[in-house]
Scaffold this motif. Structure first.
Motif, PDB file in Angstrom:
ATOM      1  N   PHE A  48     -24.171  74.223   3.802  1.00  0.00           N
ATOM      2  CA  PHE A  48     -24.807  74.897   2.663  1.00  0.00           C
ATOM      3  C   PHE A  48     -24.205  74.356   1.383  1.00  0.00           C
ATOM      4  CE2 PHE A  48     -25.200  78.061  -0.639  1.00  0.00           C
ATOM      5  CZ  PHE A  48     -26.506  78.504  -0.498  1.00  0.00           C
ATOM      6  N   GLU A  49     -25.044  74.100   0.396  1.00  0.00           N
ATOM      7  CA  GLU A  49     -24.596  73.625  -0.919  1.00  0.00           C
ATOM      8  C   GLU A  49     -25.556  74.206  -1.949  1.00  0.00           C
ATOM      9  OE1 GLU A  49     -22.985  71.742  -4.159  1.00  0.00           O
ATOM     10  OE2 GLU A  49     -25.125  71.697  -3.663  1.00  0.00           O
ATOM     11  N   GLY A  50     -24.993  74.827  -3.007  1.00  0.00           N
ATOM     12  CA  GLY A  50     -25.826  75.519  -3.975  1.00  0.00           C
ATOM     13  C   GLY A  50     -26.856  74.634  -4.643  1.00  0.00           C
ATOM     14  N   ASN A  51     -26.514  73.375  -4.910  1.00  0.00           N
ATOM     15  CA  ASN A  51     -27.469  72.476  -5.556  1.00  0.00           C
ATOM     16  C   ASN A  51     -28.577  72.055  -4.600  1.00  0.00           C
ATOM     17  OD1 ASN A  51     -26.133  71.787  -8.342  1.00  0.00           O
ATOM     18  ND2 ASN A  51     -24.490  71.769  -6.843  1.00  0.00           N
ATOM     19  N   ALA A  52     -28.245  71.833  -3.347  1.00  0.00           N
ATOM     20  CA  ALA A  52     -29.282  71.544  -2.358  1.00  0.00           C
ATOM     21  C   ALA A  52     -30.187  72.763  -2.161  1.00  0.00           C
ATOM     22  CB  ALA A  52     -28.633  71.142  -1.027  1.00  0.00           C
ATOM     23  N   GLN A  53     -29.592  73.955  -2.231  1.00  0.00           N
ATOM     24  CA  GLN A  53     -30.391  75.178  -2.105  1.00  0.00           C
ATOM     25  C   GLN A  53     -31.319  75.346  -3.303  1.00  0.00           C
ATOM     26  OE1 GLN A  53     -30.177  76.756   0.702  1.00  0.00           O
ATOM     27  NE2 GLN A  53     -31.502  78.517   0.311  1.00  0.00           N
ATOM     28  N   LEU A  73     -22.581  89.301   7.990  1.00  0.00           N
ATOM     29  CA  LEU A  73     -23.992  89.579   7.751  1.00  0.00           C
ATOM     30  C   LEU A  73     -24.867  88.489   8.353  1.00  0.00           C
ATOM     31  CD1 LEU A  73     -26.226  91.232   6.475  1.00  0.00           C
ATOM     32  CD2 LEU A  73     -25.789  90.048   4.304  1.00  0.00           C
ATOM     33  N   ALA A  74     -24.491  87.230   8.183  1.00  0.00           N
ATOM     34  CA  ALA A  74     -25.268  86.135   8.755  1.00  0.00           C
ATOM     35  C   ALA A  74     -25.280  86.218  10.277  1.00  0.00           C
ATOM     36  CB  ALA A  74     -24.693  84.796   8.303  1.00  0.00           C
ATOM     37  N   GLU A  75     -24.168  86.558  10.868  1.00  0.00           N
ATOM     38  CA  GLU A  75     -24.084  86.655  12.327  1.00  0.00           C
ATOM     39  C   GLU A  75     -25.005  87.733  12.869  1.00  0.00           C
ATOM     40  OE1 GLU A  75     -19.928  87.241  12.935  1.00  0.00           O
ATOM     41  OE2 GLU A  75     -19.465  85.083  12.971  1.00  0.00           O
ATOM     42  N   VAL A  76     -25.011  88.905  12.238  1.00  0.00           N
ATOM     43  CA  VAL A  76     -25.845  89.986  12.745  1.00  0.00           C
ATOM     44  C   VAL A  76     -27.328  89.698  12.507  1.00  0.00           C
ATOM     45  CG1 VAL A  76     -25.845  91.475  10.676  1.00  0.00           C
ATOM     46  CG2 VAL A  76     -25.995  92.500  12.947  1.00  0.00           C
ATOM     47  N   LEU A  77     -27.661  89.053  11.394  1.00  0.00           N
ATOM     48  CA  LEU A  77     -29.052  88.688  11.156  1.00  0.00           C
ATOM     49  C   LEU A  77     -29.534  87.648  12.155  1.00  0.00           C
ATOM     50  CD1 LEU A  77     -29.285  88.568   7.254  1.00  0.00           C
ATOM     51  CD2 LEU A  77     -30.436  90.166   8.789  1.00  0.00           C
ATOM     52  N   LEU A  78     -28.686  86.702  12.484  1.00  0.00           N
ATOM     53  CA  LEU A  78     -29.063  85.697  13.477  1.00  0.00           C
ATOM     54  C   LEU A  78     -29.310  86.350  14.833  1.00  0.00           C
ATOM     55  CD1 LEU A  78     -29.454  82.637  13.817  1.00  0.00           C
ATOM     56  CD2 LEU A  78     -27.047  82.486  14.494  1.00  0.00           C
ATOM     57  N   VAL A  86     -33.083  79.380   8.384  1.00  0.00           N
ATOM     58  CA  VAL A  86     -33.868  80.496   7.855  1.00  0.00           C
ATOM     59  C   VAL A  86     -32.966  81.684   7.542  1.00  0.00           C
ATOM     60  CG1 VAL A  86     -35.679  82.165   8.389  1.00  0.00           C
ATOM     61  CG2 VAL A  86     -35.977  79.770   9.043  1.00  0.00           C
ATOM     62  N   VAL A  87     -32.042  81.981   8.443  1.00  0.00           N
ATOM     63  CA  VAL A  87     -31.109  83.093   8.214  1.00  0.00           C
ATOM     64  C   VAL A  87     -30.237  82.810   6.991  1.00  0.00           C
ATOM     65  CG1 VAL A  87     -29.089  84.292   9.156  1.00  0.00           C
ATOM     66  CG2 VAL A  87     -31.109  83.906  10.594  1.00  0.00           C
ATOM     67  N   VAL A  88     -29.778  81.583   6.862  1.00  0.00           N
ATOM     68  CA  VAL A  88     -28.960  81.209   5.701  1.00  0.00           C
ATOM     69  C   VAL A  88     -29.784  81.342   4.420  1.00  0.00           C
ATOM     70  CG1 VAL A  88     -27.757  79.293   4.582  1.00  0.00           C
ATOM     71  CG2 VAL A  88     -27.403  79.734   7.018  1.00  0.00           C
ATOM     72  N   ASP A  89     -31.052  80.927   4.446  1.00  0.00           N
ATOM     73  CA  ASP A  89     -31.925  81.109   3.289  1.00  0.00           C
ATOM     74  C   ASP A  89     -32.027  82.584   2.908  1.00  0.00           C
ATOM     75  OD1 ASP A  89     -32.504  78.398   3.064  1.00  0.00           O
ATOM     76  OD2 ASP A  89     -34.399  78.535   4.171  1.00  0.00           O
ATOM     77  N   GLN A  90     -32.155  83.443   3.912  1.00  0.00           N
ATOM     78  CA  GLN A  90     -32.261  84.876   3.645  1.00  0.00           C
ATOM     79  C   GLN A  90     -30.991  85.421   2.994  1.00  0.00           C
ATOM     80  OE1 GLN A  90     -34.662  88.011   4.762  1.00  0.00           O
ATOM     81  NE2 GLN A  90     -33.507  87.971   2.844  1.00  0.00           N
ATOM     82  N   ALA A  98     -23.376  77.677   8.133  1.00  0.00           N
ATOM     83  CA  ALA A  98     -24.476  76.730   8.314  1.00  0.00           C
ATOM     84  C   ALA A  98     -24.032  75.382   8.867  1.00  0.00           C
ATOM     85  CB  ALA A  98     -25.189  76.526   6.981  1.00  0.00           C
ATOM     86  N   ALA A  99     -22.838  75.300   9.418  1.00  0.00           N
ATOM     87  CA  ALA A  99     -22.331  74.007   9.899  1.00  0.00           C
ATOM     88  C   ALA A  99     -23.276  73.360  10.906  1.00  0.00           C
ATOM     89  CB  ALA A  99     -20.946  74.193  10.506  1.00  0.00           C
ATOM     90  N   ALA A 100     -23.917  74.159  11.746  1.00  0.00           N
ATOM     91  CA  ALA A 100     -24.772  73.610  12.804  1.00  0.00           C
ATOM     92  C   ALA A 100     -26.144  73.173  12.302  1.00  0.00           C
ATOM     93  CB  ALA A 100     -24.944  74.644  13.918  1.00  0.00           C
TER      94      ALA A 100
END
Length: 414
Positions: free
Chosen positions: A120-125, A361-366, A393-397, A114-116
């Protein structure tokens, strides 16, 4: 204690109509607790890693059982202090909702993915789930009260204001990413819940939740390690353990200081005098030890907090006080668990494979989105107005998946 919380504390981001007259009467903070308990993301914690994978052992704790234990500690301490127990308990129940598959290890992988879009941070999520992603009130997530949402905010600042990362997480993974509590596109809800908050200060209910988390995993990781046969408290290799304590938690601690801390712990009446043997008597003795340690830590904090001020211990009118000796004892227990459980070579190798799985997994979903996304995230994908928003959105998934479902999705798609 309800009267200590005003209308602003009970306010919700989206006003709600009165409940049916024949519905059971519940107060605002009771409703908050119920909404978290019934949330889908709360149920998923049962299949998410706490320290070791939930499928590895029938006894080992998972994120859900850990959260329930943290909630019990937070509620008891909150009641003792005169803070509203429903607020502290709800914050404790919610504190790990944002954790992705594989715990902090998965958090590290998704932060790279999620750098771009702001990392990603669990507490922010967690905040994102509570105020946006959970389906209770459209556009406002669970639509919790301001006081409860504020208590759920462990790091009340965005990425841009985060301190430099360092040290390790409870499960032994390095803190390579900054700790923060809100993504930039969730700032409206964050700014609303922090109305009236003095700068970056945490409310006392959030401090109770955070301490309860530290107490729970410091004691329960040791308990799990003993039952798993990895640790014998009657035969500690203190030279090696103290090295781990310094490497992970307290770099300036000396052997003499740590010896003194261990000596205090060994004077606890239920500290074992013989090895754990799996019998009911031995298990009962171990449960007595965990109960005594939790009571010891929380009792010391309660006394120190009362000694520091008259209260009331509500929101920003007071702070929790953790004595240095108590924090040292918690730290030593963390170090014991870290040395005997978290540094295992097989576990380190497994964590590397887990991170790679989430990245792939994130790459293929994107690449295949929105076709392979769950329906709720398909709508988010179409509403996104740029590549960064679509990546989020992909990271959320991916973050929503359990350990087992992440493996299954990877097997199917990759």
């Amino acid at each position: 204690m309800e009267e200590l919380y005003g209308a602003a504390d009970r306010e919700r981001l989206v006003p709600e109509p009165p409940k049916r007259v024949d519905a059971p009467e519940r107060r605002p903070f009771e409703r908050d607790r119920a909404r978290v308990v019934h949330a889908a993301s709360f149920r998923r914690l049962a299949a998410k890693t706490q320290v070791v994978g939930p499928q590895s052992d029938d006894f080992v704790r998972n994120r859900l059982t850990h959260s329930l234990e943290v909630a019990q500690i937070a509620r008891d301490l909150s009641r003792a202090l005169g803070t509203h127990p429903d607020i502290a308990e709800t914050a404790a129940l919610a504190h790990d909702l944002g954790h992705p598959p594989f715990g902090h290890n998965g958090e590290r992988a998704l932060d790279e993915v999620a750098a771009a879009c702001g990392g990603f941070e669990g507490n922010a999520q967690t905040l994102r789930l509570l105020t946006r992603l959970e389906a209770k009130t459209e556009s406002a997530g669970l639509n919790l009260t301001r006081a409860t949402l504020d208590a759920c905010t462990k790091y009340p600042w965005p990425l841009a204001g985060a301190p430099v990362p360092g040290g390790v997480h409870a499960d032994g993974t390095s803190r390579t990413g900054a700790k923060f509590g809100v993504y930039d596109d969730d700032r409206p809800a964050f700014d609303w819940l922090r109305t009236g908050a003095p700068g970056r200060r945490r409310c006392v209910e959030a401090q109770v939740m955070d301490l309860a988390d530290d107490v729970a995993y410091s004691v329960h990781d040791v308990e799990d390690a003993i039952v798993a046969g990895r640790l014998d408290l009657t035969r500690l290799d203190t030279a090696a353990v103290w090295g781990t304590v310094r490497d992970w938690y307290a770099p300036d601690a000396t052997d003499d200081e740590l010896d003194d801390v261990l000596a205090r712990l060994r004077r606890v009446g239920s500290w074992p005098r013989s090895p754990y043997d799996g019998s009911r008597r031995s298990l009962a003795a171990l449960k007595n030890l965990t109960s005594d340690l939790i009571g010891r830590f929380c009792g010391a904090v309660q006394q120190a907090t009362f000694a520091a001020g008259d209260g009331p211990f509500v929101r920003y009118r007071a702070d929790l006080v953790v004595p240095a000796d108590t924090w040292a004892e918690i730290t030593v227990l963390k170090g014991v668990a870290a040395h005997y459980v978290l540094q295992d070579d097989e576990r380190v190798a497994l964590q590397e494979r887990q991170r790679q799985l989430l990245v792939e997994l994130a790459e293929v979903l994107l690449d295949r989105a929105p076709d392979e996304l769950d329906e709720a995230y398909v709508a988010d994908w179409h509403a996104a107005d740029d590549d960064a928003a679509r990546l989020r959105v992909v990271v959320d998934q991916v973050a929503s998946l359990t350990d087992a479902s992440a493996v299954a999705w990877h097997r199917r798609l990759c």
